[in-house]
Design a protein around this motif. Structure first.
Motif, PDB file in Angstrom:
ATOM      1  N   ASP A  88     -14.633   8.293  -1.428  1.00 14.35           N
ATOM      2  CA  ASP A  88     -15.504   8.106  -2.576  1.00 14.35           C
ATOM      3  C   ASP A  88     -15.655   9.375  -3.401  1.00 14.35           C
ATOM      4  OD1 ASP A  88     -15.941   5.442  -2.079  1.00 14.35           O
ATOM      5  OD2 ASP A  88     -17.686   5.815  -0.794  1.00 14.35           O
ATOM      6  N   ASP A  89     -15.463  10.536  -2.773  1.00 13.40           N
ATOM      7  CA  ASP A  89     -15.594  11.778  -3.518  1.00 13.40           C
ATOM      8  C   ASP A  89     -14.313  12.128  -4.281  1.00 13.40           C
ATOM      9  OD1 ASP A  89     -14.119  12.287  -1.253  1.00 13.40           O
ATOM     10  OD2 ASP A  89     -15.047  14.235  -0.848  1.00 13.40           O
ATOM     11  N   ASP A  90     -13.306  11.307  -4.129  1.00 10.45           N
ATOM     12  CA  ASP A  90     -12.053  11.545  -4.830  1.00 10.45           C
ATOM     13  C   ASP A  90     -12.190  11.046  -6.263  1.00 10.45           C
ATOM     14  OD1 ASP A  90      -9.462  11.982  -5.575  1.00 10.45           O
ATOM     15  OD2 ASP A  90      -8.618  10.329  -4.393  1.00 10.45           O
ATOM     16  N   GLU A  91     -12.322  11.943  -7.192  1.00  6.32           N
ATOM     17  CA  GLU A  91     -12.532  11.586  -8.594  1.00  6.32           C
ATOM     18  C   GLU A  91     -11.268  11.045  -9.249  1.00  6.32           C
ATOM     19  OE1 GLU A  91     -15.288  11.400 -10.540  1.00  6.32           O
ATOM     20  OE2 GLU A  91     -16.311  11.676  -8.634  1.00  6.32           O
ATOM     21  N   LYS A  92     -10.116  11.405  -8.730  1.00  2.00           N
ATOM     22  CA  LYS A  92      -8.880  10.952  -9.350  1.00  2.00           C
ATOM     23  C   LYS A  92      -8.717   9.447  -9.207  1.00  2.00           C
ATOM     24  CE  LYS A  92      -6.389  15.255  -8.863  1.00  2.00           C
ATOM     25  NZ  LYS A  92      -5.279  15.934  -8.230  1.00  2.00           N
ATOM     26  N   HIS A  93      -9.049   8.902  -8.048  1.00  6.22           N
ATOM     27  CA  HIS A  93      -9.008   7.457  -7.798  1.00  6.22           C
ATOM     28  C   HIS A  93      -7.644   6.883  -8.215  1.00  6.22           C
ATOM     29  CE1 HIS A  93     -11.099   3.901  -6.564  1.00  6.22           C
ATOM     30  NE2 HIS A  93     -10.748   3.272  -7.666  1.00  6.22           N
ATOM     31  N   ILE A  94      -6.581   7.457  -7.680  1.00  7.03           N
ATOM     32  CA  ILE A  94      -5.232   7.021  -8.034  1.00  7.03           C
ATOM     33  C   ILE A  94      -4.546   6.424  -6.818  1.00  7.03           C
ATOM     34  CG2 ILE A  94      -4.930   8.672  -9.917  1.00  7.03           C
ATOM     35  CD1 ILE A  94      -3.302  10.403  -7.918  1.00  7.03           C
ATOM     36  N   LEU A  95      -3.527   5.663  -7.071  1.00  5.51           N
ATOM     37  CA  LEU A  95      -2.736   5.086  -5.996  1.00  5.51           C
ATOM     38  C   LEU A  95      -1.547   5.993  -5.711  1.00  5.51           C
ATOM     39  CD1 LEU A  95      -2.614   1.350  -7.065  1.00  5.51           C
ATOM     40  CD2 LEU A  95      -3.882   2.320  -5.176  1.00  5.51           C
ATOM     41  N   PRO A  96      -1.232   6.202  -4.455  1.00  4.78           N
ATOM     42  CA  PRO A  96      -0.054   7.006  -4.126  1.00  4.78           C
ATOM     43  C   PRO A  96       1.224   6.339  -4.645  1.00  4.78           C
ATOM     44  CG  PRO A  96      -1.418   6.649  -2.185  1.00  4.78           C
ATOM     45  CD  PRO A  96      -1.963   5.790  -3.271  1.00  4.78           C
ATOM     46  N   VAL A  97       2.180   7.146  -5.011  1.00  2.00           N
ATOM     47  CA  VAL A  97       3.435   6.646  -5.565  1.00  2.00           C
ATOM     48  C   VAL A  97       4.161   5.764  -4.548  1.00  2.00           C
ATOM     49  CG1 VAL A  97       5.695   7.335  -6.443  1.00  2.00           C
ATOM     50  CG2 VAL A  97       3.659   8.574  -7.158  1.00  2.00           C
ATOM     51  N   ALA A  98       4.196   6.162  -3.287  1.00  2.00           N
ATOM     52  CA  ALA A  98       4.897   5.374  -2.260  1.00  2.00           C
ATOM     53  C   ALA A  98       4.296   3.981  -2.144  1.00  2.00           C
ATOM     54  CB  ALA A  98       4.845   6.084  -0.912  1.00  2.00           C
ATOM     55  N   LEU A  99       2.989   3.882  -2.235  1.00  2.00           N
ATOM     56  CA  LEU A  99       2.317   2.585  -2.160  1.00  2.00           C
ATOM     57  C   LEU A  99       2.748   1.697  -3.318  1.00  2.00           C
ATOM     58  CD1 LEU A  99      -0.526   1.136  -0.903  1.00  2.00           C
ATOM     59  CD2 LEU A  99      -1.096   1.613  -3.258  1.00  2.00           C
ATOM     60  N   MET A 100       2.763   2.254  -4.513  1.00  2.00           N
ATOM     61  CA  MET A 100       3.148   1.470  -5.680  1.00  2.00           C
ATOM     62  C   MET A 100       4.625   1.071  -5.612  1.00  2.00           C
ATOM     63  SD  MET A 100       0.346   1.005  -7.016  1.00  2.00           S
ATOM     64  CE  MET A 100       1.107  -0.158  -8.104  1.00  2.00           C
ATOM     65  N   VAL A 101       5.472   1.976  -5.179  1.00  2.00           N
ATOM     66  CA  VAL A 101       6.896   1.658  -5.045  1.00  2.00           C
ATOM     67  C   VAL A 101       7.075   0.514  -4.042  1.00  2.00           C
ATOM     68  CG1 VAL A 101       9.122   2.543  -4.209  1.00  2.00           C
ATOM     69  CG2 VAL A 101       7.733   3.916  -5.768  1.00  2.00           C
ATOM     70  N   GLY A 102       6.369   0.589  -2.918  1.00  2.00           N
ATOM     71  CA  GLY A 102       6.450  -0.473  -1.912  1.00  2.00           C
ATOM     72  C   GLY A 102       5.989  -1.815  -2.452  1.00  2.00           C
ATOM     73  N   LEU A 103       4.869  -1.830  -3.179  1.00  2.00           N
ATOM     74  CA  LEU A 103       4.364  -3.082  -3.761  1.00  2.00           C
ATOM     75  C   LEU A 103       5.336  -3.634  -4.806  1.00  2.00           C
ATOM     76  CD1 LEU A 103       0.539  -2.395  -4.248  1.00  2.00           C
ATOM     77  CD2 LEU A 103       1.612  -3.933  -2.598  1.00  2.00           C
ATOM     78  N   PHE A 104       5.862  -2.753  -5.647  1.00  2.00           N
ATOM     79  CA  PHE A 104       6.776  -3.195  -6.695  1.00  2.00           C
ATOM     80  C   PHE A 104       8.071  -3.751  -6.106  1.00  2.00           C
ATOM     81  CE2 PHE A 104       4.793   0.068  -9.801  1.00  2.00           C
ATOM     82  CZ  PHE A 104       3.721  -0.773 -10.023  1.00  2.00           C
ATOM     83  N   ILE A 105       8.635  -3.066  -5.111  1.00  5.97           N
ATOM     84  CA  ILE A 105       9.872  -3.553  -4.484  1.00  5.97           C
ATOM     85  C   ILE A 105       9.621  -4.898  -3.817  1.00  5.97           C
ATOM     86  CG2 ILE A 105      11.536  -3.133  -2.620  1.00  5.97           C
ATOM     87  CD1 ILE A 105      11.303  -0.135  -3.279  1.00  5.97           C
ATOM     88  N   HIS A 106       8.508  -5.022  -3.121  1.00  4.60           N
ATOM     89  CA  HIS A 106       8.147  -6.276  -2.454  1.00  4.60           C
ATOM     90  C   HIS A 106       8.099  -7.415  -3.476  1.00  4.60           C
ATOM     91  CE1 HIS A 106       5.827  -8.530   0.737  1.00  4.60           C
ATOM     92  NE2 HIS A 106       5.573  -9.248  -0.340  1.00  4.60           N
ATOM     93  N   ALA A 107       7.371  -7.205  -4.568  1.00  4.98           N
ATOM     94  CA  ALA A 107       7.229  -8.244  -5.592  1.00  4.98           C
ATOM     95  C   ALA A 107       8.573  -8.533  -6.272  1.00  4.98           C
ATOM     96  CB  ALA A 107       6.192  -7.824  -6.622  1.00  4.98           C
ATOM     97  N   PHE A 108       9.348  -7.496  -6.521  1.00  2.50           N
ATOM     98  CA  PHE A 108      10.654  -7.650  -7.160  1.00  2.50           C
ATOM     99  C   PHE A 108      11.569  -8.531  -6.306  1.00  2.50           C
ATOM    100  CE2 PHE A 108      15.025  -6.193  -7.844  1.00  2.50           C
ATOM    101  CZ  PHE A 108      15.146  -6.336  -9.218  1.00  2.50           C
ATOM    102  N   ILE A 109      11.649  -8.238  -5.021  1.00  3.96           N
ATOM    103  CA  ILE A 109      12.510  -9.005  -4.116  1.00  3.96           C
ATOM    104  C   ILE A 109      12.050 -10.464  -4.021  1.00  3.96           C
ATOM    105  CG2 ILE A 109      13.217  -9.246  -1.697  1.00  3.96           C
ATOM    106  CD1 ILE A 109      13.285  -6.161  -1.587  1.00  3.96           C
ATOM    107  N   GLU A 110      10.737 -10.684  -4.046  1.00  2.94           N
ATOM    108  CA  GLU A 110      10.220 -12.063  -3.994  1.00  2.94           C
ATOM    109  C   GLU A 110      10.676 -12.876  -5.201  1.00  2.94           C
ATOM    110  OE1 GLU A 110       5.980 -11.630  -1.634  1.00  2.94           O
ATOM    111  OE2 GLU A 110       6.003 -11.493  -3.818  1.00  2.94           O
TER     112      GLU A 110
END
Length: 172
Positions: A88-110
């Motif tokens: 909660d103290d993380d002001e950037k509140h961003i998603l890690p690149v690896a997480l986004m790459v994994g989600l995008f590849i998963h959705a792309f393959i589907e």
């Protein structure tokens, strides 16, 4: 029409997540419903079609798919199942690149197997649409739960277009 359904499923999940993201019970129920629906479609529709052909190597492809999913899961760290690890103290509140790459590849393959799909009542299309809603719910809760940054809209748009890009590539 298939591409429109895929995009709308992501947008629906993100909107639900941005409003109801703090309700853990609702999120878990969506995930359970989605998992059950997808498993049922896999065993009743996908596997019978895959195994009706006399291909002796099909089991290797199924195992390769499971291994690919395990690899993608190692990138996302279970994010799509509601496991959000942030401070909660993380002001950037961003998603890690690896997480986004994994989600995008998963959705792309589907999206790839939907390339020649014309029936909007296709079990596989319905399975992916139902599967996208809870993943997008978690994404929406994370990105829009606090103060939304412009990057949240870009990430949402990219994720919404991942499966449709798979559909387009699958035609080739």
């Amino acid at each position: 029409m298939v591409i429109l359904f895929l995009i709308l499923s992501v947008l629906t999940g993100v909107i639900l997540g941005s409003y109801f993201g703090k309700n853990q019970t609702f999120a878990k129920m969506l995930l359970i419903l989605s998992a059950g629906f997808l498993i049922t479609i896999t065993f009743n529709e996908v596997f019978p079609q895959v195994y009706e052909h006399d291909d002796h190597y099909i089991g290797l492809f199924v195992i390769a798919g499971v291994l690919l999913q395990m690899f993608l899961e190692s990138l996302t760290k279970g994010f799509e199942h509601g496991h959000i690890h942030h401070h909660d103290d993380d002001e950037k509140h961003i998603l890690p690149v690896a997480l986004m790459v994994g989600l995008f590849i998963h959705a792309f393959i589907e999206g790839i197997p939907l390339a020649n799909e014309t029936n909007i009542a296709s079990p596989y299309l319905l399975g992916i649409v139902v599967h996208n809603i809870p993943i997008s719910f978690v994404l929406g809760a994370f990105l829009f739960g606090k103060k939304a940054k412009p990057s949240a809209y870009i990430i949402t748009a990219l994720f919404a277009l991942s499966s449709p890009l798979g559909v387009i590539l699958g035609k080739y």
